[in-house]
Structures are given as C-alpha cells and as structure tokens.
Design a protein around this motif. Sequence first.
Motif, PDB file in Angstrom:
ATOM      1  N   VAL A 134       0.833  -1.200   0.000  1.00  0.00           N
ATOM      2  CA  VAL A 134       0.000   0.000   0.000  1.00  0.00           C
ATOM      3  C   VAL A 134       0.868   1.250   0.000  1.00  0.00           C
ATOM      4  O   VAL A 134       0.567   2.230  -0.672  1.00  0.00           O
ATOM      5  CB  VAL A 134      -0.955  -0.018   1.213  1.00  0.00           C
ATOM      6  N   SER A 135       1.955   1.205   0.763  1.00  0.00           N
ATOM      7  CA  SER A 135       2.923   2.302   0.806  1.00  0.00           C
ATOM      8  C   SER A 135       4.271   1.707   1.214  1.00  0.00           C
ATOM      9  O   SER A 135       4.397   0.499   1.357  1.00  0.00           O
ATOM     10  CB  SER A 135       2.482   3.394   1.796  1.00  0.00           C
ATOM     11  N   GLU A 136       5.250   2.560   1.409  1.00  0.00           N
ATOM     12  CA  GLU A 136       6.598   2.067   1.709  1.00  0.00           C
ATOM     13  C   GLU A 136       6.629   1.154   2.934  1.00  0.00           C
ATOM     14  O   GLU A 136       7.347   0.166   2.961  1.00  0.00           O
ATOM     15  CB  GLU A 136       7.549   3.253   1.924  1.00  0.00           C
ATOM     16  N   ARG A 137       5.835   1.471   3.951  1.00  0.00           N
ATOM     17  CA  ARG A 137       5.841   0.707   5.199  1.00  0.00           C
ATOM     18  C   ARG A 137       4.458   0.175   5.557  1.00  0.00           C
ATOM     19  O   ARG A 137       4.096   0.092   6.716  1.00  0.00           O
ATOM     20  CB  ARG A 137       6.386   1.590   6.314  1.00  0.00           C
ATOM     21  N   GLN A 138       3.703  -0.183   4.518  1.00  0.00           N
ATOM     22  CA  GLN A 138       2.347  -0.686   4.754  1.00  0.00           C
ATOM     23  C   GLN A 138       1.973  -1.721   3.691  1.00  0.00           C
ATOM     24  O   GLN A 138       2.159  -1.480   2.490  1.00  0.00           O
ATOM     25  CB  GLN A 138       1.348   0.475   4.724  1.00  0.00           C
ATOM     26  N   PHE A 139       1.459  -2.860   4.170  1.00  0.00           N
ATOM     27  CA  PHE A 139       1.008  -3.938   3.290  1.00  0.00           C
ATOM     28  C   PHE A 139      -0.389  -4.378   3.688  1.00  0.00           C
ATOM     29  O   PHE A 139      -0.799  -4.233   4.837  1.00  0.00           O
ATOM     30  CB  PHE A 139       1.924  -5.164   3.416  1.00  0.00           C
ATOM     31  N   ARG A 140      -1.066  -4.949   2.719  1.00  0.00           N
ATOM     32  CA  ARG A 140      -2.322  -5.648   2.973  1.00  0.00           C
ATOM     33  C   ARG A 140      -2.114  -7.074   2.452  1.00  0.00           C
ATOM     34  O   ARG A 140      -1.833  -7.270   1.274  1.00  0.00           O
ATOM     35  CB  ARG A 140      -3.492  -4.983   2.248  1.00  0.00           C
ATOM     36  N   MET A 141      -2.208  -8.038   3.343  1.00  0.00           N
ATOM     37  CA  MET A 141      -2.089  -9.446   2.965  1.00  0.00           C
ATOM     38  C   MET A 141      -3.511  -9.990   2.858  1.00  0.00           C
ATOM     39  O   MET A 141      -4.254 -10.006   3.845  1.00  0.00           O
ATOM     40  CB  MET A 141      -1.293 -10.225   4.003  1.00  0.00           C
ATOM     41  N   GLU A 142      -3.897 -10.414   1.664  1.00  0.00           N
ATOM     42  CA  GLU A 142      -5.250 -10.893   1.401  1.00  0.00           C
ATOM     43  C   GLU A 142      -5.242 -12.424   1.416  1.00  0.00           C
ATOM     44  O   GLU A 142      -4.595 -13.049   0.579  1.00  0.00           O
ATOM     45  CB  GLU A 142      -5.729 -10.369   0.039  1.00  0.00           C
ATOM     46  N   PHE A 143      -5.948 -13.003   2.369  1.00  0.00           N
ATOM     47  CA  PHE A 143      -6.037 -14.455   2.513  1.00  0.00           C
ATOM     48  C   PHE A 143      -7.429 -14.909   2.084  1.00  0.00           C
ATOM     49  O   PHE A 143      -8.423 -14.534   2.701  1.00  0.00           O
ATOM     50  CB  PHE A 143      -5.798 -14.876   3.970  1.00  0.00           C
ATOM     51  N   ARG A 144      -7.499 -15.701   1.015  1.00  0.00           N
ATOM     52  CA  ARG A 144      -8.748 -16.283   0.534  1.00  0.00           C
ATOM     53  C   ARG A 144      -8.552 -17.784   0.655  1.00  0.00           C
ATOM     54  O   ARG A 144      -7.858 -18.392  -0.140  1.00  0.00           O
ATOM     55  CB  ARG A 144      -9.039 -15.867  -0.909  1.00  0.00           C
TER      56      ARG A 144
END
Length: 187
Positions: A134-144
């Motif tokens: 999402v940004s340099e120090r931000q993630f979204r881990m999507e688990f399906r």
Amino acid sequence: MRTSPLTPPPLAVEPMTRAILFEGLFVHGLPRNERFEAEMREAGFDRDDLLPQYPLKLFRQCLDIACKHFYPGLTVEEGRRRLGQQFVQGFGQTVLGRVVSVSVPLLGPARFLKKFPEHLRFDSSPIVVNAVQVSERQFRMEFRTGVGLSPYFLCGLLEEALRMARVTPVIRVAPTSPISFDLHITW
C-alpha cells in the motif's frame, strides 16, 4: 464459472498440510507437557511419530487444544496469536526453518512480505494469498482460504517474522467473509 486470482480452488478432497507446520509448533515451539501430548494423540497427532502430512482441520483442532493447555486465561484470538509467534520460534529450529530464518533479516520487511505467499505454497491446502504493498511501510495481505484458517495465528506468525526483519509491526485483522480475511500491516 470463472474465478478471480483471489478465489481459492473448490475443495475436491480434504485439504492437507505438510508435517513441517506441526513440527514447527507442536514439536519445537511448545514445551513438553504430558497431558497436552495425550490429548493431541487422541486427536490424531503424535509428536514422536510424525507423518508426512496431516488434514488441515486437525491443525485447527490442535491449535484449540494448545490454547486450552498453554493460554487458558486468554481469548482464543490472543492465544492463537501467541501460538503463531511460537511457531516462528519453533520453525527456526527445523532444517528448513534455519534457512528461512537466516534470509528474513537479509530480505527486510517489504521483500519478506512480497515473498510470503510463496512460503505457503509448500502446502496442498486451497490457500490463496496476495501481498499488496500500500505504501513504503504498509502492506495488505489478502487471505482467501476456503478452509477457515486462523487470522490470529497468521497475525502472530507475521509479527514474529517481521521482528526478525528488524521492525516492530502493527497488524490489524479485517474479515472479508466467514473464511477469508485481510491482514493490514504497518511498521
């Protein structure tokens, strides 16, 4: 019917997971405890006689047994989060875990998170993971998942792994359906 890249495949057979998941947590991550081990054997897992793979539903059952024995005063969510942390510590004592543990600090947090979905592919369970920066120090881990994984176990696992990458993460769980979720990670 078309499926998106984030749609888990339909379940044709019971989802299985390799023994390394059990070994990391239940053999190396947790201390020996006679009553705990007896209940685990009754459920179908013997830490002294590892099989090559196990049903994924047995792993979830064993998480519940471990929470009851090691974290009786905590919520299920907090107990599973702590078990995720202990998994990383125990996994680091396996042959494969030693290799991974050396690489995590070298990769750093962003590259580790981008590679994390690959780490789950050693499994035959229908888990689809997408890492979105999402940004340099931000993630979204999507688990399906299609199999009801514990987001809190994975939250603890990622917290501990990111500490190995020399950052202190904040992870928020966001359910997207009864069996799928996102983990929002910042540091």
